[in-house]
Design a protein around this motif. Structure first.
Motif, mmCIF file in Angstrom:
data_model
loop_
_atom_site.group_PDB
_atom_site.id
_atom_site.type_symbol
_atom_site.label_atom_id
_atom_site.label_comp_id
_atom_site.label_asym_id
_atom_site.label_seq_id
_atom_site.Cartn_x
_atom_site.Cartn_y
_atom_site.Cartn_z
ATOM 1 N N ALA A 1 -36.234 15.125 2.696
ATOM 2 C CA ALA A 1 -36.906 15.723 3.849
ATOM 3 C C ALA A 1 -36.334 15.150 5.137
ATOM 4 O O ALA A 1 -35.740 14.078 5.150
ATOM 5 C CB ALA A 1 -38.406 15.436 3.776
ATOM 6 N N ILE A 2 -36.527 15.907 6.206
ATOM 7 C CA ILE A 2 -36.133 15.449 7.545
ATOM 8 C C ILE A 2 -37.410 15.197 8.331
ATOM 9 O O ILE A 2 -38.340 16.009 8.293
ATOM 10 C CB ILE A 2 -35.270 16.509 8.266
ATOM 11 N N VAL A 3 -37.461 14.082 9.040
ATOM 12 C CA VAL A 3 -38.615 13.797 9.892
ATOM 13 C C VAL A 3 -38.190 13.970 11.349
ATOM 14 O O VAL A 3 -37.126 13.496 11.752
ATOM 15 C CB VAL A 3 -39.201 12.385 9.638
ATOM 16 N N VAL A 4 -39.017 14.709 12.099
ATOM 17 C CA VAL A 4 -38.758 14.964 13.517
ATOM 18 C C VAL A 4 -39.998 14.602 14.329
ATOM 19 O O VAL A 4 -41.089 14.421 13.779
ATOM 20 C CB VAL A 4 -38.363 16.441 13.762
ATOM 21 N N GLU A 5 -39.820 14.534 15.634
ATOM 22 C CA GLU A 5 -40.916 14.128 16.506
ATOM 23 C C GLU A 5 -41.971 15.215 16.701
ATOM 24 O O GLU A 5 -43.166 14.924 16.683
ATOM 25 C CB GLU A 5 -40.375 13.725 17.877
ATOM 26 N N GLY A 6 -41.566 16.462 16.932
ATOM 27 C CA GLY A 6 -42.531 17.487 17.301
ATOM 28 C C GLY A 6 -42.305 18.832 16.646
ATOM 29 O O GLY A 6 -41.289 19.077 15.997
ATOM 30 N N ARG A 7 -43.268 19.736 16.885
ATOM 31 C CA ARG A 7 -43.228 21.040 16.227
ATOM 32 C C ARG A 7 -42.090 21.920 16.725
ATOM 33 O O ARG A 7 -41.601 22.767 15.987
ATOM 34 C CB ARG A 7 -44.574 21.740 16.365
ATOM 35 N N TYR A 8 -41.660 21.739 17.970
ATOM 36 C CA TYR A 8 -40.536 22.535 18.462
ATOM 37 C C TYR A 8 -39.228 22.088 17.801
ATOM 38 O O TYR A 8 -38.333 22.887 17.567
ATOM 39 C CB TYR A 8 -40.431 22.456 19.989
ATOM 40 N N ASP A 9 -39.139 20.794 17.504
ATOM 41 C CA ASP A 9 -37.990 20.291 16.743
ATOM 42 C C ASP A 9 -37.962 20.937 15.362
ATOM 43 O O ASP A 9 -36.925 21.370 14.874
ATOM 44 C CB ASP A 9 -38.063 18.770 16.588
ATOM 45 N N LYS A 10 -39.141 21.008 14.743
ATOM 46 C CA LYS A 10 -39.244 21.616 13.413
ATOM 47 C C LYS A 10 -38.866 23.095 13.460
ATOM 48 O O LYS A 10 -38.133 23.583 12.588
ATOM 49 C CB LYS A 10 -40.656 21.451 12.865
ATOM 50 N N ALA A 11 -39.356 23.800 14.460
ATOM 51 C CA ALA A 11 -39.038 25.227 14.587
ATOM 52 C C ALA A 11 -37.525 25.432 14.712
ATOM 53 O O ALA A 11 -36.959 26.338 14.092
ATOM 54 C CB ALA A 11 -39.762 25.823 15.789
ATOM 55 N N LYS A 12 -36.889 24.581 15.483
ATOM 56 C CA LYS A 12 -35.437 24.677 15.658
ATOM 57 C C LYS A 12 -34.718 24.425 14.334
ATOM 58 O O LYS A 12 -33.841 25.190 13.927
ATOM 59 C CB LYS A 12 -34.996 23.653 16.710
ATOM 60 N N LEU A 13 -35.084 23.339 13.646
ATOM 61 C CA LEU A 13 -34.405 22.972 12.397
ATOM 62 C C LEU A 13 -34.679 23.927 11.253
ATOM 63 O O LEU A 13 -33.832 24.105 10.379
ATOM 64 C CB LEU A 13 -34.803 21.559 11.976
ATOM 65 N N SER A 14 -35.858 24.522 11.228
ATOM 66 C CA SER A 14 -36.219 25.378 10.096
ATOM 67 C C SER A 14 -35.275 26.577 9.965
ATOM 68 O O SER A 14 -35.154 27.138 8.881
ATOM 69 C CB SER A 14 -37.672 25.835 10.202
ATOM 70 N N ARG A 15 -34.599 26.937 11.033
ATOM 71 C CA ARG A 15 -33.605 28.018 10.968
ATOM 72 C C ARG A 15 -32.271 27.539 10.405
ATOM 73 O O ARG A 15 -31.426 28.337 10.035
ATOM 74 C CB ARG A 15 -33.362 28.604 12.361
ATOM 75 N N LEU A 16 -32.074 26.216 10.345
ATOM 76 C CA LEU A 16 -30.764 25.663 10.003
ATOM 77 C C LEU A 16 -30.699 24.987 8.644
ATOM 78 O O LEU A 16 -29.624 24.884 8.056
ATOM 79 C CB LEU A 16 -30.346 24.645 11.074
ATOM 80 N N VAL A 17 -31.834 24.481 8.146
ATOM 81 C CA VAL A 17 -31.829 23.723 6.887
ATOM 82 C C VAL A 17 -32.900 24.259 5.944
ATOM 83 O O VAL A 17 -33.885 24.848 6.383
ATOM 84 C CB VAL A 17 -32.071 22.208 7.123
ATOM 85 N N ASP A 18 -32.677 24.048 4.647
ATOM 86 C CA ASP A 18 -33.694 24.453 3.678
ATOM 87 C C ASP A 18 -34.219 23.220 2.940
ATOM 88 O O ASP A 18 -33.945 22.995 1.782
ATOM 89 C CB ASP A 18 -33.171 25.508 2.711
ATOM 90 N N CYS A 19 -34.969 22.433 3.656
ATOM 91 C CA CYS A 19 -35.615 21.265 3.080
ATOM 92 C C CYS A 19 -36.930 21.062 3.831
ATOM 93 O O CYS A 19 -37.128 21.646 4.897
ATOM 94 C CB CYS A 19 -34.723 20.025 3.213
ATOM 95 N N PRO A 20 -37.834 20.258 3.296
ATOM 96 C CA PRO A 20 -39.069 19.987 4.029
ATOM 97 C C PRO A 20 -38.771 19.281 5.363
ATOM 98 O O PRO A 20 -37.859 18.453 5.439
ATOM 99 C CB PRO A 20 -39.847 19.055 3.100
ATOM 100 N N ILE A 21 -39.521 19.646 6.372
ATOM 101 C CA ILE A 21 -39.404 19.013 7.687
ATOM 102 C C ILE A 21 -40.778 18.463 8.047
ATOM 103 O O ILE A 21 -41.748 19.213 8.124
ATOM 104 C CB ILE A 21 -38.917 20.012 8.755
ATOM 105 N N VAL A 22 -40.841 17.158 8.252
ATOM 106 C CA VAL A 22 -42.106 16.482 8.545
ATOM 107 C C VAL A 22 -42.181 16.203 10.039
ATOM 108 O O VAL A 22 -41.263 15.620 10.619
ATOM 109 C CB VAL A 22 -42.207 15.147 7.766
ATOM 110 N N VAL A 23 -43.273 16.621 10.657
ATOM 111 C CA VAL A 23 -43.515 16.382 12.081
ATOM 112 C C VAL A 23 -44.461 15.200 12.229
ATOM 113 O O VAL A 23 -45.521 15.181 11.606
ATOM 114 C CB VAL A 23 -44.134 17.633 12.752
ATOM 115 N N VAL A 24 -44.068 14.208 13.027
ATOM 116 C CA VAL A 24 -44.922 13.026 13.212
ATOM 117 C C VAL A 24 -45.661 13.017 14.548
ATOM 118 O O VAL A 24 -46.368 12.071 14.856
ATOM 119 C CB VAL A 24 -44.114 11.708 13.043
ATOM 120 N N ASN A 25 -45.496 14.076 15.335
ATOM 121 C CA ASN A 25 -46.182 14.186 16.632
ATOM 122 C C ASN A 25 -45.911 12.988 17.529
ATOM 123 O O ASN A 25 -46.824 12.336 18.029
ATOM 124 C CB ASN A 25 -47.682 14.395 16.430
ATOM 125 N N GLY A 26 -44.640 12.692 17.706
ATOM 126 C CA GLY A 26 -44.228 11.627 18.603
ATOM 127 C C GLY A 26 -44.821 10.287 18.240
ATOM 128 O O GLY A 26 -44.748 9.838 17.097
#
Length: 196
Positions: free
Chosen positions: A9-34
């Motif tokens: 999985a990839i961990v990112v800071e926020g939901r906009y980061d997740k929205a961006k990555l979800s178009r590029l990768v096919d794995c779970p993306i975890v948002v930690v809300n900064g």
């Protein structure tokens, strides 16, 4: 466009980061809300689960907040597989924001798709393993990136040449070079710096 397949999985800071990555990768993306990751035990449990089951790739912004969040995540996960991916320092403003960030750098959500794909490609299952030797701390010492009065300045030049964030410490720089660039590109950049 075909998505990168990344195990774990990839961990990112926020939901906009997740929205961006979800178009590029096919794995779970975890948002930690900064900075929410400092208090949210449910996120911590999820991060630990992924680190022990497939691995966790930490992809935060290259500003001071992103590095604090990255450091905290690495500190709370005491076993498993945690790796770091680093976006370059690109100055600008995200489209949805009225002003640039405090440091003026684009975050994950503002990175061009091709840059994010390049950053994440070394973590992809399609990436071919390389037989390149790793860059060591001894290489850094011999090339003057540690152990000299001007080593910090020389490392800054190396980061700039290799398009890596300025906030990387010695160990982070070594990890990033070995994960994404490899010895040959490092050797070329080091030789150019040593000649200059």
């Amino acid at each position: 466009m075909q998505k990168l397949h990344i195990s774990g999985a990839i961990v990112v800071e926020g939901r906009y980061d997740k929205a961006k990555l979800s178009r590029l990768v096919d794995c779970p993306i975890v948002v930690v809300n900064g900075f929410g990751v400092f208090k949210d035990q449910e996120s911590v449990r999820l991060l630990r689960y992924y680190s022990e089951n497939g691995g966790l790739i930490v992809l935060t912004d290259s500003d001071s907040a992103g590095f604090r969040i990255r450091g905290h995540i690495k500190g709370i996960i005491n076993k498993g597989n945690v790796r770091c991916a680093y976006i370059p320092d690109i100055y600008g403003k995200e489209k949805r924001k009225a002003t640039p960030s405090a440091e003026g750098k684009l975050g994950v959500e503002g990175m061009p798709d091709n840059v994010l794909l390049e950053v994440l490609k070394p973590f992809s299952e399609e990436q071919k393993p390389t037989n390149s030797r790793i860059v060591t701390k001894m290489d850094f010492y011999e090339d003057g990136f540690t152990g000299r009065p001007d080593s910090s300045k020389r490392r800054d030049e190396l980061k700039l040449r290799l398009n890596l964030p300025e906030r990387l410490n010695v160990n982070g720089l070594l990890e990033a070079i070995n994960r994404t660039i490899g010895y040959e590109e490092y050797r070329q950049a080091a030789d150019e710096i040593n000649k200059g």
